[in-house]
Write an enzyme that holds these catalytic residues in place. Sequence first.
Site, PDB file in Angstrom:
ATOM      1  CD  GLN A 125     -32.343   0.838  51.676  1.00 52.01           C
ATOM      2  OE1 GLN A 125     -31.582   1.151  51.877  1.00 52.01           O
ATOM      3  NE2 GLN A 125     -32.762   0.041  52.227  1.00 52.01           N
TER       4      GLN A 125
ATOM      5  CE1 TYR B 116     -26.582   3.182  56.194  1.00 52.89           C
ATOM      6  CE2 TYR B 116     -27.731   4.286  54.362  1.00 52.89           C
ATOM      7  CZ  TYR B 116     -27.031   3.190  54.989  1.00 52.89           C
ATOM      8  OH  TYR B 116     -25.825   2.831  53.894  1.00 52.89           O
TER       9      TYR B 116
ATOM     10  NE  ARG C  67     -25.576 -12.630  52.361  1.00 56.24           N
ATOM     11  CZ  ARG C  67     -25.103 -13.105  53.431  1.00 56.24           C
ATOM     12  NH1 ARG C  67     -23.557 -13.035  53.908  1.00 56.24           N
ATOM     13  NH2 ARG C  67     -26.289 -13.116  54.878  1.00 56.24           N
TER      14      ARG C  67
END
Length: 403
Positions: free
Chosen positions: A103, A173, A354
């Site tokens: 990423q 971002y 998660r």
Amino acid sequence: MTAQPLPDPFAPARLGPIRPRNRLIKCATFEGMTPDALVTDELIEFHREVAAGGVGINTVAYCAITPGGRTDRHQIWLRPEAVPGLQRLTAAIHAEGSLAAAQIGHAGPVANSVSNRAPALSASRMPAPMGMSLTESPSVDDIAELTKTFATAAKIAVDSGFDALELHNGHNYLLSSFLSPLLNRRKDRYGGSLENRARFPREVAAAVREAVGPDVAIWAKLNMYDGTPRRGPLRGFDVDEACEVARLFEADGHLDAIEPTAGSSLLNPMYLFHGDAPRAEFANAFKGAMRMGLKLGGPVFLKHYPYTDTYLLPLAQQLRQAVTMPLILLGGITDRASIDTAREQGFDFVAMGRALLREPDLPKRIAADASTKSACIHCNLCMPTIYSQTRCPIRTGEVVRTA
């Protein structure tokens, strides 16, 4: 006419030029294991374990394009010194049968200017809470240089052995801040209309594709909704505009897929995660003014959204109707039923986060037994651990909690 059965999600698939062993992707979740902004043995073991657990593609996060593009100085930024460690990391992932994705992005207004010793950037000047300062707004010439830096960073990642790249257009971002009409108040060709606000992200995708060539898969993480309510003319990026940006990306032809996401690291982080909001734990992860601010403003900043499987699906379905290119469904993928739901709704791949922190081998166990259920209870206690090595505190025994 009888509908043809969908391919087995655990069979080899194709994503652009690459062929992962299945349709499961470990999504980008910052690992908090790079204190010197370089790969560590702990980071390698973290990703090796997930790769051994059966995902088709393992995404490493977060790889910044510049030192100032990090949320703090302990994150990797892509430069020649990082290559040897990244090569060790990708080799470990490949040895377990998984492909490796990086990423890459610039944290923009989410960057910590104090920690990075560099100004935070955003489309327009605004408060940068992580550094308790104001951001700087890049000029047109600065944007051109940043685009070149994205391309250089992408080439470094590929030279380090990564098979795929994820371009971070989410969570407010830097690229996401340009897309947001709330954060982008520019009057030049990078502001105003949606086409103008999408110009920088599209230029980055084109430059990265040119830099790495046709043999690397590239997808964009794209916000569908920033989680900010409409108040007259003040609004954040929403799913209608996300569909239009997805159409622009598809027409450009530089991306192999889009991974829809949601929420804002600045304004509403829990909209991405859903489940419990660990306000006290988040506040205790900081010191000084940030801790006090989170203690006082936790209920406003860290909202509670009830967890359901595939919780981003209702928004993502709108993108699915807008484009024909491959989409990766993120959010609440925990078992065979949620994987099958995503596939039946037209999503080519699924991303897990998660659930893999709790059980790195969950994909292998689901493949072996379709009735397997995730042990993740969506308490989100993993979220504050990104500042001290990302982990599931229940798995490590630090917290005892049941569903």
